[in-house]
Structures are given as structure tokens and as C-alpha cells.
Design a protein around this motif. Sequence first.
Motif, PDB file in Angstrom:
ATOM      1  N   UNK A 290     -46.194  60.489  39.019  1.00  0.00           N
ATOM      2  CA  UNK A 290     -47.505  60.769  38.483  1.00  0.00           C
ATOM      3  C   UNK A 290     -48.304  61.394  39.613  1.00  0.00           C
ATOM      4  N   UNK A 291     -48.525  62.712  39.525  1.00  0.00           N
ATOM      5  CA  UNK A 291     -49.176  63.467  40.593  1.00  0.00           C
ATOM      6  C   UNK A 291     -50.672  63.546  40.328  1.00  0.00           C
ATOM      7  N   UNK A 292     -51.452  62.987  41.233  1.00  0.00           N
ATOM      8  CA  UNK A 292     -52.892  62.827  41.026  1.00  0.00           C
ATOM      9  C   UNK A 292     -53.670  63.459  42.168  1.00  0.00           C
ATOM     10  N   UNK A 293     -54.634  64.291  41.832  1.00  0.00           N
ATOM     11  CA  UNK A 293     -55.535  64.865  42.833  1.00  0.00           C
ATOM     12  C   UNK A 293     -56.690  63.913  43.084  1.00  0.00           C
ATOM     13  N   UNK A 294     -57.096  63.828  44.334  1.00  0.00           N
ATOM     14  CA  UNK A 294     -58.186  62.936  44.708  1.00  0.00           C
ATOM     15  C   UNK A 294     -58.939  63.545  45.883  1.00  0.00           C
ATOM     16  N   UNK A 295     -60.260  63.413  45.856  1.00  0.00           N
ATOM     17  CA  UNK A 295     -61.091  63.947  46.930  1.00  0.00           C
ATOM     18  C   UNK A 295     -61.570  62.791  47.808  1.00  0.00           C
ATOM     19  N   UNK A 296     -61.092  62.699  49.047  1.00  0.00           N
ATOM     20  CA  UNK A 296     -61.476  61.584  49.928  1.00  0.00           C
ATOM     21  C   UNK A 296     -62.906  61.740  50.449  1.00  0.00           C
ATOM     22  N   UNK A 297     -63.855  61.459  49.582  1.00  0.00           N
ATOM     23  CA  UNK A 297     -65.256  61.669  49.934  1.00  0.00           C
ATOM     24  C   UNK A 297     -65.885  60.564  50.743  1.00  0.00           C
ATOM     25  N   UNK A 298     -65.293  59.370  50.733  1.00  0.00           N
ATOM     26  CA  UNK A 298     -65.850  58.268  51.507  1.00  0.00           C
ATOM     27  C   UNK A 298     -65.582  56.939  50.837  1.00  0.00           C
ATOM     28  N   UNK A 299     -65.594  55.856  51.621  1.00  0.00           N
ATOM     29  CA  UNK A 299     -65.347  54.526  51.073  1.00  0.00           C
ATOM     30  C   UNK A 299     -66.528  54.049  50.225  1.00  0.00           C
ATOM     31  N   UNK A 300     -66.281  53.181  49.241  1.00  0.00           N
ATOM     32  CA  UNK A 300     -65.010  52.527  48.946  1.00  0.00           C
ATOM     33  C   UNK A 300     -64.167  53.259  47.908  1.00  0.00           C
ATOM     34  N   UNK A 301     -64.613  54.414  47.420  1.00  0.00           N
ATOM     35  CA  UNK A 301     -63.871  55.080  46.349  1.00  0.00           C
ATOM     36  C   UNK A 301     -62.604  55.752  46.857  1.00  0.00           C
ATOM     37  N   UNK A 302     -62.709  56.556  47.880  1.00  0.00           N
ATOM     38  CA  UNK A 302     -61.534  57.217  48.446  1.00  0.00           C
ATOM     39  C   UNK A 302     -61.881  57.731  49.831  1.00  0.00           C
ATOM     40  N   UNK A 303     -61.061  57.370  50.805  1.00  0.00           N
ATOM     41  CA  UNK A 303     -61.291  57.798  52.176  1.00  0.00           C
ATOM     42  C   UNK A 303     -59.962  57.777  52.914  1.00  0.00           C
ATOM     43  N   UNK A 304     -59.949  58.333  54.110  1.00  0.00           N
ATOM     44  CA  UNK A 304     -58.740  58.274  54.914  1.00  0.00           C
ATOM     45  C   UNK A 304     -58.700  56.943  55.660  1.00  0.00           C
TER      46      UNK A 304
END
Length: 313
Positions: free
Chosen positions: A66-80
Motif C-alpha cells: 500500500x503506497x502512501x504519499x505523506x508530507x512530513x510537515x511537523x509533529x505530531x502528524x508527520x515528521x522525520x
Amino acid sequence: MNLTRKIGRAIAAGLLTLPLLAYGALAAEDIFDLSPDQPGRVRAEKDPAAIAAIPHDFKFVSPGRFTVAISPGGPPLATYATDAKTVVGADPDYALAVADSLGFDLELVPVAWADWPLGLVSGKYDAVISNVGVTEERKEKFDFSTYRQGLHGFFVKADSDVKEIREPKDAAGLSITVGASTNQERILLKWRDENVKAGLEPIQLQYHDDEAARLVALRAGRVDVIVQPHAQLAYIAARDKNIKRVGTLSAGWPERSDVAIATRKGSGLADALTLATNHLMKSGAYARLLERWQLAEEALPQSQTNPPGLPKS
């Protein structure tokens, strides 16, 4: 995970310093795990109903994935993560749980926010899970499966006299920092008009270009309130302990606005993803996932395919 291990992870992630430890300023339950190994991730069982709902002619980007695009904009939603390459957060965790429900492995593709629409249409990934709000304009090009409420948060200094903001009259006379041309500004301008019509003091809006500038203005006492997406401020409040939430606001005020998985229009995948999300909700995995990232207040009672979205401007 015991307190010692949590504190160790927090120090490694830069979320906790020794002076703060000395004063006990950060409770263990408030620590966000940004390590690349993510031992606390919520996993899910396969959902036969969701698997059966996948169209027979739908071609995934990679078989079995399941290939999903995600934008690591910042915690807690998505970050490095602390390794500067692994993407972690609530949205990656949710993507993994959905992949589990479908019986697939997860392939995350970090993308810039502006690039996800073209990439999805051109078939670079199967779906986008990146805090995408449902709008009527977007529904013309994409299908949606909702998984979280879109909330804005009202936050003030920890020692502020402001106790609660739930409706326009609660914000009368307050100075609030927002970004120009944002959804928050749109709503607060309506609130200001309502207060003026009711004979109350108008809301004073101050504009700052980015989150850092808004936080400086709040902490320096130049404004009373900061309002922006709730998840971002919830993370900052847990990390820094010098601001607190006094209210939340639907991004679609006066209606509810939901965040959703985006898929290609007419691909047929949305119904399967909606079933998968409802399976996660019934099993309790969904609640545990949101609680892990302190987003329980953004929970939905159920997932829907293509519900009403924000109207066209």
C-alpha cells in the motif's frame, strides 16, 4: 515502556533537557516518541470485508504494498525521526494500520505538500494520508475516506487569565494571532462580525507569517491567543509546557470539517479504505493510535466516503 526509557528517548529527541528534568516539568505521558524504531506503534489485524471491497481491477503501484504519499510537515502528524530519514507520527501510524487491515506492507513516500495532487492523479502512489481536509473542490478530482476531525486549537500562555473559548463571545476583545488568508482567519473574521453585531468588543487580529513568529508574539504577551491546527499546538504545549489549550474549533465552522485519505477519483478504492477505518475504530486500534499522539479529541465516530466538505469559496 518505563519512565527511565521514556526520559531517555525524550532527551535523544531533543524534547527534554536536564534543567526541565530537575523541575519535573514534563510528565512521562506527555512525551512523544520520535525514534526511528517506533516500538509503540499500533498494529491491526486483517479486515476481510475491506479486502473483499478492493476492486478486482485496481492496480496498486507495487503488488502487495500500500503506497502512501505523506508530507512530513511537523509533529505530531508527520515528521522525520531522530535519524532524519524515517517518517513518524500519527498519519504514518494510521497508514500502517490501514495497510495491516488490507493485508499489505506499507510503502511511505515523503512528498512536498504542493506535489501530492499531481502525484496521486498520475498514479505515483495509491493514496495520500497527510492531513488532507475534505472540500467540495477537491471532491471533483479525488475520493475521500474520512479518519479524523479537522480541528483548530485556541492556545494561550500557561498563566493566562483566559479560561475557555468555545464561541464568538468568548473571544470578544481578545488579541489573536493568525496567518493571513488562512481558514482560521476566515472563521475569526466571521466571529468578529458576530460580536460587533451583538454589541460586544471586536476581536483584534494580528498577522504573523509563520508559527514561530506567532508563538513569539504569544509568549511575549503581544497577543492573547494563538489559533492554528490543533495537533501542532498540542505537540508544542506538551513539549514546552508554557502554553495551554482553552478551546477547539472545527475547521469547517459552523459545520464539521473532516480529514481524509485521498484516492484517485473513481478508482473504487475509497470504499475499501472506509471499511478498513471503521474496522480499526471497532477494534479499538484507532482510539489507541490517536491517544498515542494525544489526538483523542480529533476522533470521528465513524468513517465516511465522500461526505460533505468545505464549500467552494
